[in-house]
Design an enzyme around this catalytic site. Structure first.
Site, PDB file in Angstrom:
ATOM      1  N   SER A  10      -0.042  -2.178  -6.058  1.00 53.92           N
ATOM      2  CA  SER A  10       0.558  -2.802  -4.376  1.00 53.92           C
ATOM      3  C   SER A  10      -0.744  -3.337  -3.581  1.00 53.92           C
ATOM      4  CB  SER A  10       0.484  -0.756  -3.971  1.00 53.92           C
ATOM      5  OG  SER A  10       0.290  -1.886  -2.318  1.00 53.92           O
ATOM      6  N   ASP A  37       4.705  -5.053  -1.748  1.00 52.43           N
ATOM      7  CA  ASP A  37       5.698  -4.475  -0.056  1.00 52.43           C
ATOM      8  C   ASP A  37       5.604  -5.727   0.623  1.00 52.43           C
ATOM      9  OD1 ASP A  37       5.556  -2.221  -0.898  1.00 52.43           O
ATOM     10  OD2 ASP A  37       2.566  -1.950  -0.966  1.00 52.43           O
ATOM     11  N   MET A  39       7.174  -6.387   4.299  1.00 55.40           N
ATOM     12  CA  MET A  39       7.673  -5.221   5.760  1.00 55.40           C
ATOM     13  C   MET A  39       8.103  -6.293   7.001  1.00 55.40           C
ATOM     14  SD  MET A  39       4.330  -2.650   5.289  1.00 55.40           S
ATOM     15  CE  MET A  39       4.613  -1.443   4.299  1.00 55.40           C
ATOM     16  N   HIS A  68       9.322  -4.340  -3.096  1.00 58.45           N
ATOM     17  CA  HIS A  68      10.004  -3.483  -2.516  1.00 58.45           C
ATOM     18  C   HIS A  68       9.902  -4.380  -1.386  1.00 58.45           C
ATOM     19  CE1 HIS A  68       8.459   0.417  -0.942  1.00 58.45           C
ATOM     20  NE2 HIS A  68      10.049   0.483  -0.693  1.00 58.45           N
ATOM     21  N   MET A  70      10.993  -3.064   2.746  1.00 59.17           N
ATOM     22  CA  MET A  70      11.155  -2.672   3.415  1.00 59.17           C
ATOM     23  C   MET A  70      11.761  -3.351   5.188  1.00 59.17           C
ATOM     24  SD  MET A  70       7.783  -0.832   2.545  1.00 59.17           S
ATOM     25  CE  MET A  70       7.133  -0.939   1.919  1.00 59.17           C
ATOM     26  N   MET A 139       9.628   7.706  -2.274  1.00 52.85           N
ATOM     27  CA  MET A 139       8.529   7.443  -1.220  1.00 52.85           C
ATOM     28  C   MET A 139       7.970   9.081  -0.919  1.00 52.85           C
ATOM     29  SD  MET A 139       8.801   4.040  -0.480  1.00 52.85           S
ATOM     30  CE  MET A 139       7.454   4.782   0.272  1.00 52.85           C
ATOM     31  N   GLY A 144       5.029   1.711   5.625  1.00 49.46           N
ATOM     32  CA  GLY A 144       4.606   0.837   6.222  1.00 49.46           C
ATOM     33  C   GLY A 144       3.211   1.216   6.234  1.00 49.46           C
ATOM     34  N   PHE A 145       2.339   1.499   5.627  1.00 49.45           N
ATOM     35  CA  PHE A 145       0.726   1.873   5.726  1.00 49.45           C
ATOM     36  C   PHE A 145       0.742   2.233   3.880  1.00 49.45           C
ATOM     37  CE2 PHE A 145       2.353   2.005   9.723  1.00 49.45           C
ATOM     38  CZ  PHE A 145       1.984   0.926  10.429  1.00 49.45           C
ATOM     39  N   GLY A 146      -0.565   1.632   3.866  1.00 49.34           N
ATOM     40  CA  GLY A 146      -1.443   2.443   2.832  1.00 49.34           C
ATOM     41  C   GLY A 146      -2.251   3.103   3.240  1.00 49.34           C
ATOM     42  N   GLY A 147      -2.693   4.164   1.734  1.00 50.58           N
ATOM     43  CA  GLY A 147      -4.180   5.008   2.753  1.00 50.58           C
ATOM     44  C   GLY A 147      -3.303   6.267   3.018  1.00 50.58           C
ATOM     45  N   ASP A 183       5.507   6.331  -5.177  1.00 52.23           N
ATOM     46  CA  ASP A 183       4.971   5.249  -3.980  1.00 52.23           C
ATOM     47  C   ASP A 183       4.542   5.938  -3.247  1.00 52.23           C
ATOM     48  OD1 ASP A 183       3.852   2.668  -2.544  1.00 52.23           O
ATOM     49  OD2 ASP A 183       5.807   2.011  -2.542  1.00 52.23           O
ATOM     50  N   GLY A 205      -2.379   1.804  -4.332  1.00 49.88           N
ATOM     51  CA  GLY A 205      -2.072   0.970  -4.206  1.00 49.88           C
ATOM     52  C   GLY A 205      -4.159   1.645  -3.504  1.00 49.88           C
TER      53      GLY A 205
HETATM   54  C1  DX5 Z   1       3.820   1.693   1.662  1.00 51.22           C
HETATM   55  C2  DX5 Z   1       3.953   1.433   0.522  1.00 51.22           C
HETATM   56  C3  DX5 Z   1       3.026   1.551  -0.252  1.00 51.22           C
HETATM   57  C4  DX5 Z   1       1.170   1.566  -0.316  1.00 51.22           C
HETATM   58  C5  DX5 Z   1       1.579   2.049  -1.417  1.00 51.22           C
HETATM   59  O1  DX5 Z   1       4.985   1.769   2.798  1.00 51.22           O
HETATM   60  O2  DX5 Z   1       5.162   1.147   0.212  1.00 51.22           O
HETATM   61  O3  DX5 Z   1       3.441   0.402  -1.513  1.00 51.22           O
HETATM   62  O4  DX5 Z   1       1.441  -0.115  -0.074  1.00 51.22           O
HETATM   63  O5  DX5 Z   1      -0.230   2.228  -0.698  1.00 51.22           O
HETATM   64  P1  DX5 Z   1      -1.081   3.358  -1.446  1.00 51.22           P
HETATM   65  O6  DX5 Z   1      -1.276   3.717  -3.114  1.00 51.22           O
HETATM   66  O7  DX5 Z   1      -2.174   3.879  -0.303  1.00 51.22           O
HETATM   67  O8  DX5 Z   1      -0.742   4.704  -0.719  1.00 51.22           O
HETATM   68 ZN    ZN Z   2       5.577  -0.086  -1.459  1.00 49.39          ZN
END
Ligand code: DX5
Ligand code: ZN
Length: 231
Positions: A10, A37, A39, A68, A70, A139, A144-147, A183, A205
């Site tokens: 990602s 991703d 959004m 993906h 969103m 999911m 919405g966010f990574g990490g 994910d 990601g």
């Molecule tokens: C979250 C995204 C993911 C995200 C994953 O809404 O759809 O694809 O980037 O990131 P990590 O691996 O950091 O959870």
């Molecule tokens: Zn994603």
């Protein structure tokens, strides 16, 4: 039915100023898919990239583009993302009230179609659209966010999806695989757990971008999973 392990990177947490060099790095590291991703600041509380950026990236790499979406009302964006070079478009079941129609539109565009389920959405919502699906995205965080942290009760949900798909394939005597993607919060510890539960495409990601050596990291993930399979 066993499906091949695939790693999807990602780009959400990348430095967008250096996007092309970071994509080249993960491509060289041996990823199988590039997870894009998208959004809209409406379906999820964040905004990322649109079809223009996807088109620009398409000119620079032959990687499989796993888009993906969103976004609310994904219907209005399918054509644009098909034109921009998507190989697979995954839509959220929660973002449309006409899932069958939406998936049919994606399939008519001659690309692959997937459905994503938020953590609170039950697996049964895909039961009547399995014939249109190439992939189910479970999911493992709220999108919405990574990490974010992996939500552990999702392991059981992955397993439920796997059973539903295996039964469908057996019942319909079809050879068409339906892949299970996960994910959110996937890393060294959770990757083998999600695979064992039935997922075969792991989106990563933060775990890849934080590793000093993405190639060695991806190799290690693959090795750990194949070791776990043989014990
Ligand atoms: C979250 C995204 C993911 C995200 C994953 O809404 O759809 O694809 O980037 O990131 P990590 O691996 O950091 O959870
Ligand atoms: Zn994603």
């Amino acid at each position: 039915m066993e499906t091949k392990l695939k790693i999807a990177a990602s780009i959400l947490n990348y430095d967008f100023y250096n996007l092309s060099s970071q994509i080249k790095q993960v491509e060289a590291a041996g990823i199988d898919l590039l997870h894009l991703d998208i959004m809209d600041g409406n379906f999820v509380p964040n905004i990322s990239i649109g079809p223009g950026v996807v088109s620009s990236l398409r000119k620079k790499t032959g990687l499989f583009f796993d888009v993906h979406l969103m976004v609310q009302k994904p219907e209005s964006l399918i054509e644009k993302f098909v034109e921009s070079g998507a190989d697979l478009i995954t839509v959220h079941a929660e973002a449309t009230c006409h899932l069958d129609r939406l998936l049919s539109i994606i399939k008519e565009s001659k690309i692959k179609a997937g459905v994503a389920l938020n953590p609170s959405t039950p697996v049964c919502v895909i039961e009547n659209v399995l014939h249109l699906l190439d992939l189910v995205l479970i999911m493992t965080v709220n999108p919405g966010f990574g990490g974010q942290k992996f939500i552990y009760p999702m392991l059981r949900k992955i397993n439920n999806a796997k059973n539903m798909i295996d039964n469908y394939i057996r019942r319909e005597k079809t050879r068409k695989p339906i892949e299970i993607q996960v994910d959110g919060g996937i890393g060294e510890k959770t990757a083998p757990e999600a695979f064992k539960a039935g997922a075969n495409i792991l989106v990563m990601g933060t775990a890849i971008s934080k590793s000093n050596d993405p190639e060695a990291f991806i190799k290690k993930i693959r090795e750990n999973i194949s070791k776990a399979k043989t014990v």
